[in-house]
Design a protein around this motif. Sequence first.
Motif, PDB file in Angstrom:
ATOM      1  N   SER A  11      -5.144 -11.044  45.734  1.00  0.00           N
ATOM      2  CA  SER A  11      -4.001 -10.916  44.835  1.00  0.00           C
ATOM      3  C   SER A  11      -3.168  -9.720  45.280  1.00  0.00           C
ATOM      4  O   SER A  11      -3.622  -8.890  46.073  1.00  0.00           O
ATOM      5  N   LEU A  12      -1.958  -9.625  44.751  1.00  0.00           N
ATOM      6  CA  LEU A  12      -1.068  -8.530  45.139  1.00  0.00           C
ATOM      7  C   LEU A  12      -1.658  -7.178  44.754  1.00  0.00           C
ATOM      8  O   LEU A  12      -1.370  -6.163  45.388  1.00  0.00           O
ATOM      9  N   GLU A  32      -9.021 -20.438  42.304  1.00  0.00           N
ATOM     10  CA  GLU A  32      -8.055 -21.531  42.403  1.00  0.00           C
ATOM     11  C   GLU A  32      -6.630 -21.009  42.502  1.00  0.00           C
ATOM     12  O   GLU A  32      -5.821 -21.517  43.281  1.00  0.00           O
ATOM     13  N   ARG A  33      -6.315 -19.981  41.716  1.00  0.00           N
ATOM     14  CA  ARG A  33      -4.961 -19.415  41.758  1.00  0.00           C
ATOM     15  C   ARG A  33      -4.698 -18.728  43.109  1.00  0.00           C
ATOM     16  O   ARG A  33      -3.600 -18.809  43.651  1.00  0.00           O
ATOM     17  N   LEU A  34      -5.715 -18.029  43.623  1.00  0.00           N
ATOM     18  CA  LEU A  34      -5.517 -17.314  44.882  1.00  0.00           C
ATOM     19  C   LEU A  34      -5.364 -18.250  46.074  1.00  0.00           C
ATOM     20  O   LEU A  34      -4.700 -17.922  47.050  1.00  0.00           O
ATOM     21  N   ILE A 175      -2.023 -13.055  50.752  1.00  0.00           N
ATOM     22  CA  ILE A 175      -1.801 -12.392  49.469  1.00  0.00           C
ATOM     23  C   ILE A 175      -0.950 -13.279  48.571  1.00  0.00           C
ATOM     24  O   ILE A 175       0.214 -13.551  48.864  1.00  0.00           O
ATOM     25  N   ALA A 176      -1.552 -13.741  47.481  1.00  0.00           N
ATOM     26  CA  ALA A 176      -0.800 -14.511  46.489  1.00  0.00           C
ATOM     27  C   ALA A 176       0.009 -13.530  45.645  1.00  0.00           C
ATOM     28  O   ALA A 176      -0.490 -12.467  45.288  1.00  0.00           O
ATOM     29  N   PRO A 177       1.273 -13.851  45.344  1.00  0.00           N
ATOM     30  CA  PRO A 177       2.128 -12.920  44.597  1.00  0.00           C
ATOM     31  C   PRO A 177       1.817 -12.931  43.106  1.00  0.00           C
ATOM     32  O   PRO A 177       2.680 -13.224  42.283  1.00  0.00           O
ATOM     33  N   ILE A 178       0.570 -12.624  42.794  1.00  0.00           N
ATOM     34  CA  ILE A 178       0.130 -12.562  41.399  1.00  0.00           C
ATOM     35  C   ILE A 178      -0.680 -11.288  41.187  1.00  0.00           C
ATOM     36  O   ILE A 178      -1.286 -10.773  42.121  1.00  0.00           O
ATOM     37  N   ILE A 179      -0.632 -10.782  39.942  1.00  0.00           N
ATOM     38  CA  ILE A 179      -1.404  -9.594  39.589  1.00  0.00           C
ATOM     39  C   ILE A 179      -2.618 -10.072  38.800  1.00  0.00           C
ATOM     40  O   ILE A 179      -2.475 -10.507  37.655  1.00  0.00           O
TER      41      ILE A 179
END
Lengths: 215, 215
Positions: A11-12, A32-34, A175-179
């Motif tokens: 993640s970011l 799953e989100r990553l 890097i997924a643009p999520i916190i």
Amino acid sequence: MTRVRLDLFLSLDGYAATAEPTPDSPMGKDWERLTAAYAATRTFRELVFGDTSGAGTTGIDDRYARASFEGIGSEIMGAAMFGLHSFPDDPDWKGWWGDRPPFHTPVYVLTHTAPRPSIPMEGGTTFHFRNAASKEVLAEAGEAAGGNDVRVGGGIGTARDFLLAGLVDQLHVMIAPIILGRGTRLWDDLDGLELTHTVTSEVAESGTIHVNFTR
Amino acid sequence: MTRVRLDLFLSLDGYAATAEPTPDSPMGKDWERLTAAYAATRTFRELVFGDTSGAGTTGIDDRYARASFEGIGSEIMGAAMFGLHSFPDDPDWKGWWGDRPPFHTPVYVLTHTAPRPSIPMEGGTTFHFRNAASKEVLAEAGEAAGGNDVRVGGGIGTARDFLLAGLVDQLHVMIAPIILGRGTRLWDDLDGLELTHTVTSEVAESGTIHVNFTR
């Protein structure tokens, strides 16, 4: 020359997902989100799910996915990544990678449990179980790679062991643009990695930031 | 519509530099490493150092630097960013931004110390000192901005206060591709920021990763 390669999802805010796998949800919701952008690629759908319809994204994410499978001669992974802890009392459990795992090479599974026999699978994958130091297993995997590269397949604990020991030649972080706010922190105690490796970055159509550390 | 904007420097492992400023080295060594690409831009050299020779980089970093100065009607910054703590006993100390600060707008300095008179500087900057809640100061700064945007100028503590309060409309993070291993963590308790803001990213020629959260 055999190189040690590592691909990671992050993640970011620097977290890798760490949920314990189950047969239903192998790595949990954060995972799953990553990995959503990666799982959407044509390469992943083809090489992991056997979907030969040509469906899936074909942009920058797919180029990296494709590259991550190329030139790999052997693989090293942690016990959780194999699924060793999911059914500890079932001697016939062969991990959660299916009958035809997507590796097609020898795979060395790091474990602290008693030695168990190797498991040959369809498609050329053979799981070997090793209770030994990272460096020793890497030497064996390097030998088995026959001039191709060794991929450290995770999870994050295994990945960090190899990184902290200075054993990784090529680190590719998606890097997924999520916190995410939780998980295992990748970068702790790795300060100065940019001094031993060259860094390049690229943003994919999906918004995924690909960062490469190479030496 | 007046928007609240925030530009931050960050390491790949999520740290902002936090050294206390001194007149000689205003933000310390880590700060220099985090801001090197920005300090090399033509815009920074021109608007902060008054270098009108045209020297400096003109690529993606410069485009963001330029944009960060455009359309700003007022600024809010923490006491340390102004330099309030450097010479607490000198009533003539006007901060470390020089005789002609690069703001050219009203600047609201957040402080917990006793009120002090506003300081008008050359070039249109006036420093006001406020001992009040973020939201109250923002209301005043928004009024003063006259239809332009309010920039939260830092430091990281002030920036996080505004982010955690949900007051930031546009967050622009300049991520240097280095692992710093120390500093103040930006992202803590900001998980889910991608749900309220749209995220876009771009990699500059310098290797800096520009990440934008906009709502």
